[in-house]
Design a protein around this motif. Structure first.
Motif, PDB file in Angstrom:
ATOM      1  N   PRO A   7      80.244 -52.862  74.775  1.00  0.00           N
ATOM      2  CA  PRO A   7      80.728 -51.529  74.428  1.00  0.00           C
ATOM      3  C   PRO A   7      81.928 -51.587  73.487  1.00  0.00           C
ATOM      4  O   PRO A   7      82.641 -52.580  73.440  1.00  0.00           O
ATOM      5  N   VAL A   8      82.097 -50.502  72.763  1.00  0.00           N
ATOM      6  CA  VAL A   8      83.182 -50.407  71.785  1.00  0.00           C
ATOM      7  C   VAL A   8      84.194 -49.359  72.244  1.00  0.00           C
ATOM      8  O   VAL A   8      83.862 -48.480  73.024  1.00  0.00           O
ATOM      9  N   PRO A   9      85.426 -49.458  71.751  1.00  0.00           N
ATOM     10  CA  PRO A   9      86.427 -48.444  72.107  1.00  0.00           C
ATOM     11  C   PRO A   9      86.085 -47.096  71.484  1.00  0.00           C
ATOM     12  O   PRO A   9      85.376 -47.073  70.488  1.00  0.00           O
ATOM     13  N   PRO A  10      86.623 -46.028  72.076  1.00  0.00           N
ATOM     14  CA  PRO A  10      87.540 -45.986  73.212  1.00  0.00           C
ATOM     15  C   PRO A  10      86.788 -46.242  74.523  1.00  0.00           C
ATOM     16  O   PRO A  10      85.667 -45.780  74.706  1.00  0.00           O
ATOM     17  N   PHE A  11      87.445 -46.986  75.415  1.00  0.00           N
ATOM     18  CA  PHE A  11      86.812 -47.397  76.653  1.00  0.00           C
ATOM     19  C   PHE A  11      86.945 -46.333  77.732  1.00  0.00           C
ATOM     20  O   PHE A  11      87.971 -45.674  77.863  1.00  0.00           O
ATOM     21  N   THR A  12      85.874 -46.200  78.501  1.00  0.00           N
ATOM     22  CA  THR A  12      85.891 -45.419  79.739  1.00  0.00           C
ATOM     23  C   THR A  12      86.020 -46.422  80.877  1.00  0.00           C
ATOM     24  O   THR A  12      85.947 -47.641  80.658  1.00  0.00           O
ATOM     25  N   GLU A  13      86.168 -45.942  82.080  1.00  0.00           N
ATOM     26  CA  GLU A  13      86.197 -46.846  83.237  1.00  0.00           C
ATOM     27  C   GLU A  13      84.939 -47.720  83.254  1.00  0.00           C
ATOM     28  O   GLU A  13      85.009 -48.939  83.431  1.00  0.00           O
ATOM     29  N   GLU A  14      83.785 -47.089  83.053  1.00  0.00           N
ATOM     30  CA  GLU A  14      82.511 -47.824  83.085  1.00  0.00           C
ATOM     31  C   GLU A  14      82.416 -48.854  81.963  1.00  0.00           C
ATOM     32  O   GLU A  14      82.041 -50.003  82.198  1.00  0.00           O
ATOM     33  N   THR A  15      82.750 -48.464  80.731  1.00  0.00           N
ATOM     34  CA  THR A  15      82.594 -49.413  79.622  1.00  0.00           C
ATOM     35  C   THR A  15      83.652 -50.518  79.672  1.00  0.00           C
ATOM     36  O   THR A  15      83.378 -51.645  79.260  1.00  0.00           O
ATOM     37  N   ALA A  16      84.821 -50.226  80.199  1.00  0.00           N
ATOM     38  CA  ALA A  16      85.835 -51.268  80.367  1.00  0.00           C
ATOM     39  C   ALA A  16      85.352 -52.300  81.384  1.00  0.00           C
ATOM     40  O   ALA A  16      85.498 -53.510  81.167  1.00  0.00           O
ATOM     41  N   ARG A  17      84.750 -51.835  82.469  1.00  0.00           N
ATOM     42  CA  ARG A  17      84.207 -52.767  83.470  1.00  0.00           C
ATOM     43  C   ARG A  17      83.078 -53.619  82.863  1.00  0.00           C
ATOM     44  O   ARG A  17      82.970 -54.813  83.140  1.00  0.00           O
ATOM     45  N   GLN A  18      82.258 -53.002  82.028  1.00  0.00           N
ATOM     46  CA  GLN A  18      81.192 -53.749  81.359  1.00  0.00           C
ATOM     47  C   GLN A  18      81.771 -54.840  80.449  1.00  0.00           C
ATOM     48  O   GLN A  18      81.262 -55.965  80.414  1.00  0.00           O
ATOM     49  N   LYS A  19      82.832 -54.512  79.738  1.00  0.00           N
ATOM     50  CA  LYS A  19      83.465 -55.477  78.836  1.00  0.00           C
ATOM     51  C   LYS A  19      84.054 -56.645  79.621  1.00  0.00           C
ATOM     52  O   LYS A  19      83.916 -57.801  79.218  1.00  0.00           O
ATOM     53  N   VAL A  20      84.687 -56.350  80.738  1.00  0.00           N
ATOM     54  CA  VAL A  20      85.266 -57.391  81.587  1.00  0.00           C
ATOM     55  C   VAL A  20      84.158 -58.290  82.143  1.00  0.00           C
ATOM     56  O   VAL A  20      84.280 -59.522  82.122  1.00  0.00           O
ATOM     57  N   GLN A  21      83.066 -57.701  82.613  1.00  0.00           N
ATOM     58  CA  GLN A  21      81.961 -58.499  83.147  1.00  0.00           C
ATOM     59  C   GLN A  21      81.325 -59.363  82.063  1.00  0.00           C
ATOM     60  O   GLN A  21      80.993 -60.531  82.302  1.00  0.00           O
ATOM     61  N   ALA A  22      81.184 -58.820  80.873  1.00  0.00           N
ATOM     62  CA  ALA A  22      80.623 -59.603  79.759  1.00  0.00           C
ATOM     63  C   ALA A  22      81.518 -60.798  79.439  1.00  0.00           C
ATOM     64  O   ALA A  22      81.020 -61.900  79.171  1.00  0.00           O
ATOM     65  N   ALA A  23      82.823 -60.598  79.474  1.00  0.00           N
ATOM     66  CA  ALA A  23      83.759 -61.704  79.225  1.00  0.00           C
ATOM     67  C   ALA A  23      83.639 -62.756  80.321  1.00  0.00           C
ATOM     68  O   ALA A  23      83.588 -63.958  80.037  1.00  0.00           O
ATOM     69  N   GLU A  24      83.602 -62.331  81.575  1.00  0.00           N
ATOM     70  CA  GLU A  24      83.453 -63.279  82.686  1.00  0.00           C
ATOM     71  C   GLU A  24      82.173 -64.094  82.527  1.00  0.00           C
ATOM     72  O   GLU A  24      82.177 -65.324  82.642  1.00  0.00           O
ATOM     73  N   ASP A  25      81.083 -63.418  82.233  1.00  0.00           N
ATOM     74  CA  ASP A  25      79.798 -64.106  82.084  1.00  0.00           C
ATOM     75  C   ASP A  25      79.839 -65.118  80.943  1.00  0.00           C
ATOM     76  O   ASP A  25      79.355 -66.253  81.089  1.00  0.00           O
ATOM     77  N   ALA A  26      80.408 -64.732  79.818  1.00  0.00           N
ATOM     78  CA  ALA A  26      80.468 -65.638  78.667  1.00  0.00           C
ATOM     79  C   ALA A  26      81.333 -66.854  78.971  1.00  0.00           C
ATOM     80  O   ALA A  26      80.931 -67.990  78.703  1.00  0.00           O
ATOM     81  N   TRP A  27      82.520 -66.635  79.525  1.00  0.00           N
ATOM     82  CA  TRP A  27      83.417 -67.758  79.819  1.00  0.00           C
ATOM     83  C   TRP A  27      82.789 -68.715  80.836  1.00  0.00           C
ATOM     84  O   TRP A  27      83.001 -69.921  80.763  1.00  0.00           O
TER      85      TRP A  27
END
Length: 140
Positions: A7-27
């Protein structure tokens, strides 16, 4: 060309959580090239006392990190978000080549461009020696 990383900014609660999960998965792939694609070509990093600029430096940094930090496994949690910024708390566990285990705790502040690529990452991290029995993050 960098491409878009939804997801791209501006972030909502849902899209921010998606971004965090995507980062965790990639790392957790421990693939420096895959991880680096989430950052702008000229991304600025502070990781502990190391300052980096650009994807090639990120790839070099992560390659060296995962040569030292074996069995690496990470969890990230959304802490806050607004507009184009996300704050996370995280912990990860790893062992060194001698089999000693560690847990690292920290906070990251992220800033994204309009395409959803991270242009700034500032991480504060503390390490704690643990025993193998104290591990909380299981490897898949």
């Amino acid at each position: 060309m960098s491409g878009t990383r939804p997801p791209v900014p501006p972030f909502t609660e849902e899209t921010a959580r998606q971004k965090v999960q995507a980062a965790e998965d990639a790392w957790n792939t421990r693939d420096p090239h895959r991880v680096a694609l989430a950052y702008t070509e000229d991304s600025e990093w502070r990781n502990r006392d190391v300052f980096l600029t650009g994807r090639p430096a990120i790839v070099d940094f992560l390659t060296a990190k995962w040569r030292r930090e074996l069995g690496y496994r990470l969890r990230k949690e959304l802490w806050a978000h607004t507009g184009d910024r996300i704050a996370v708390r995280f912990e990860y566990e790893y062992h060194d080549e001698d089999g000693r285990w560690f847990r690292a705790y920290g906070n990251e502040n992220w800033e994204f461009d309009a395409d959803g690529l991270m242009r700034r990452r500032f991480a504060s991290i503390n390490d704690l020696a643990i025993t193998a029995d104290e591990r909380r993050i299981a490897l898949p």
